[in-house]
Design an enzyme around this catalytic site. Structure first.
Site, short mmCIF file in Angstrom:
data_model
loop_
_atom_site.label_atom_id
_atom_site.label_comp_id
_atom_site.label_asym_id
_atom_site.label_seq_id
_atom_site.Cartn_x
_atom_site.Cartn_y
_atom_site.Cartn_z
N SER A 5 0.70 4.22 -42.61
CA SER A 5 1.82 5.17 -42.59
C SER A 5 2.72 4.87 -41.40
O SER A 5 2.30 4.94 -40.25
CB SER A 5 1.30 6.59 -42.48
N HIS A 28 3.11 3.25 -46.54
CA HIS A 28 3.28 4.69 -46.77
C HIS A 28 4.45 5.21 -45.92
O HIS A 28 4.48 5.03 -44.71
CB HIS A 28 1.98 5.40 -46.40
N ASP A 30 6.58 8.60 -45.00
CA ASP A 30 6.55 10.06 -45.04
C ASP A 30 7.95 10.63 -44.89
O ASP A 30 8.56 10.54 -43.83
CB ASP A 30 5.66 10.59 -43.91
N MET A 32 10.11 13.90 -44.70
CA MET A 32 9.95 15.33 -44.41
C MET A 32 11.32 15.95 -44.17
O MET A 32 12.19 15.33 -43.55
CB MET A 32 9.11 15.53 -43.15
N HIS A 61 5.95 9.43 -49.75
CA HIS A 61 5.32 10.75 -49.82
C HIS A 61 6.38 11.78 -49.47
O HIS A 61 6.76 11.91 -48.30
CB HIS A 61 4.15 10.75 -48.81
N MET A 63 7.59 15.13 -48.67
CA MET A 63 7.24 16.49 -48.23
C MET A 63 8.55 17.25 -48.09
O MET A 63 9.04 17.52 -46.99
CB MET A 63 6.47 16.41 -46.90
N MET A 132 -4.36 15.58 -49.75
CA MET A 132 -4.08 15.70 -48.32
C MET A 132 -5.35 16.13 -47.59
O MET A 132 -5.98 17.13 -47.94
CB MET A 132 -2.98 16.74 -48.06
N PHE A 138 2.47 16.29 -39.74
CA PHE A 138 2.32 15.52 -38.50
C PHE A 138 1.20 14.50 -38.62
O PHE A 138 0.20 14.75 -39.30
CB PHE A 138 2.02 16.46 -37.32
N ASP A 170 -4.85 11.13 -47.58
CA ASP A 170 -3.85 11.02 -46.50
C ASP A 170 -4.15 12.06 -45.42
O ASP A 170 -4.10 13.26 -45.67
CB ASP A 170 -2.46 11.27 -47.11
N GLY A 171 -4.42 11.54 -44.21
CA GLY A 171 -4.59 12.42 -43.05
C GLY A 171 -5.93 12.24 -42.37
O GLY A 171 -6.98 12.45 -42.97
N GLY A 192 -2.22 6.34 -40.47
CA GLY A 192 -1.07 6.21 -39.59
C GLY A 192 -1.48 5.89 -38.16
O GLY A 192 -1.40 4.74 -37.71
C1 DX5 Z 1 1.12 13.78 -42.57
C2 DX5 Z 1 1.49 12.51 -43.29
C3 DX5 Z 1 0.57 11.39 -43.09
C4 DX5 Z 1 0.42 10.92 -41.66
C5 DX5 Z 1 -1.01 10.53 -41.49
O1 DX5 Z 1 1.85 14.84 -43.08
O2 DX5 Z 1 1.56 12.74 -44.68
O3 DX5 Z 1 0.90 10.29 -43.92
O4 DX5 Z 1 1.22 9.83 -41.33
O5 DX5 Z 1 -1.23 10.26 -40.15
P1 DX5 Z 1 -2.69 10.03 -39.58
O6 DX5 Z 1 -3.30 8.87 -40.32
O7 DX5 Z 1 -2.46 9.77 -38.14
O8 DX5 Z 1 -3.47 11.31 -39.83
ZN ZN Z 2 1.80 10.99 -45.97
#
Ligand code: DX5
Ligand code: ZN
Length: 219
Positions: A5, A28, A30, A32, A61, A63, A132, A138, A170-171, A192
């Site tokens: 990510s 990936h 993100d 937002m 992704h 959001m 998720m 974040f 993811d996460g 990420g």
């Molecule tokens: C959070 C994102 C993730 C984020 C994951 O809302 O959707 O994709 O980048 O980060 P890590 O791997 O650090 O939890």
């Molecule tokens: Zn994500």
């Protein structure tokens, strides 16, 4: 599959940061909007720019509050897999049809507290399910192990032939948590901070893939 990510990358050097994860299966991204989630990141113009600097398939992704309007635009920009949140979508069946018609895979995501059962029928229209394992918004949060129940349920539905989705998580995925997720039946792992916080991101991608493959018991 491992999908680094770029949320944890250096946004001032995105092309270099993409090159740093050579060998990744998906990238990936993100998106937002500061409404669906409190954070604000990047949108279509940056995704279009990324598409020009890499051959790694993009995994967007979304959001955002209004995926019904915006998701198809990402597919038209050449994104490989476009994921929307079931909590935000007004007409998720139409979104999936539009995404597929534009040549993308259609992805559906559920937040940690959103159950899977009410959406099993809906998932027949989708290609990927993004579970998720942190509250979206974040990077760098702690993995929520309870969501693995949903992964197991999805895996059973796929293995029995009821669904054909690829299961993505993811996460909070890192070298400590990826094996548990793999054992539960995840196909694609987003990471990420574990990747971009490491001294050698490409090596970390390979290491995460090794750990997942070793734990999954599937080919
Ligand atoms: C959070 C994102 C993730 C984020 C994951 O809302 O959707 O994709 O980048 O980060 P890590 O791997 O650090 O939890
Ligand atoms: Zn994500």
């Amino acid at each position: 599959m491992i999908a680094p990510s770029i949320l944890s990358a250096d946004f001032a050097r995105l092309a270099d940061e993409v090159a740093a994860v050579r060998g990744a299966d998906w990238l990936h991204v993100d998106v937002m909007d500061a409404h669906f989630v409190p954070n604000l990141t990047i949108g279509l113009p940056v995704v279009e720019a990324l598409r020009k600097v890499t051959d790694i398939p993009l995994d967007c992704h979304l959001m955002i509050d209004d995926p019904d309007t915006w998701a198809v635009r990402y597919a038209e920009a050449g994104v490989h897999n476009v994921t929307v949140h079931v909590e935000a979508a007004e007409d998720p069946v139409k979104i999936a049809k539009d995404l597929r018609a534009a040549g993308a895979l259609a992805g559906l995501s559920v937040k940690p507290n959103t159950p899977l059962e009410p959406y099993v029928e809906l998932l027949r229209h989708y290609d990927t399910l993004l579970v998720m394992s942190v509250e979206p918004g974040f990077g760098g949060q702690r993995f929520i192990p309870d969501v693995l129940e949903k992964v197991r349920a999805a895996r059973r539905l796929v293995d029995s032939g009821e669904l054909t989705v690829l299961v993505e998580i993811d996460g909070g995925i890192n070298e400590e948590t990826i094996e548990r997720a793999a054992e539960a039946g995840v196909d694609c792992f987003v990471a990420g901070s574990a990747v971009y916080g490491a001294p050698d991101p490409a090596k970390t991608v390979a290491q995460l893939r090794r750990l997942a493959a070793g734990a999954s018991g599937r080919s």
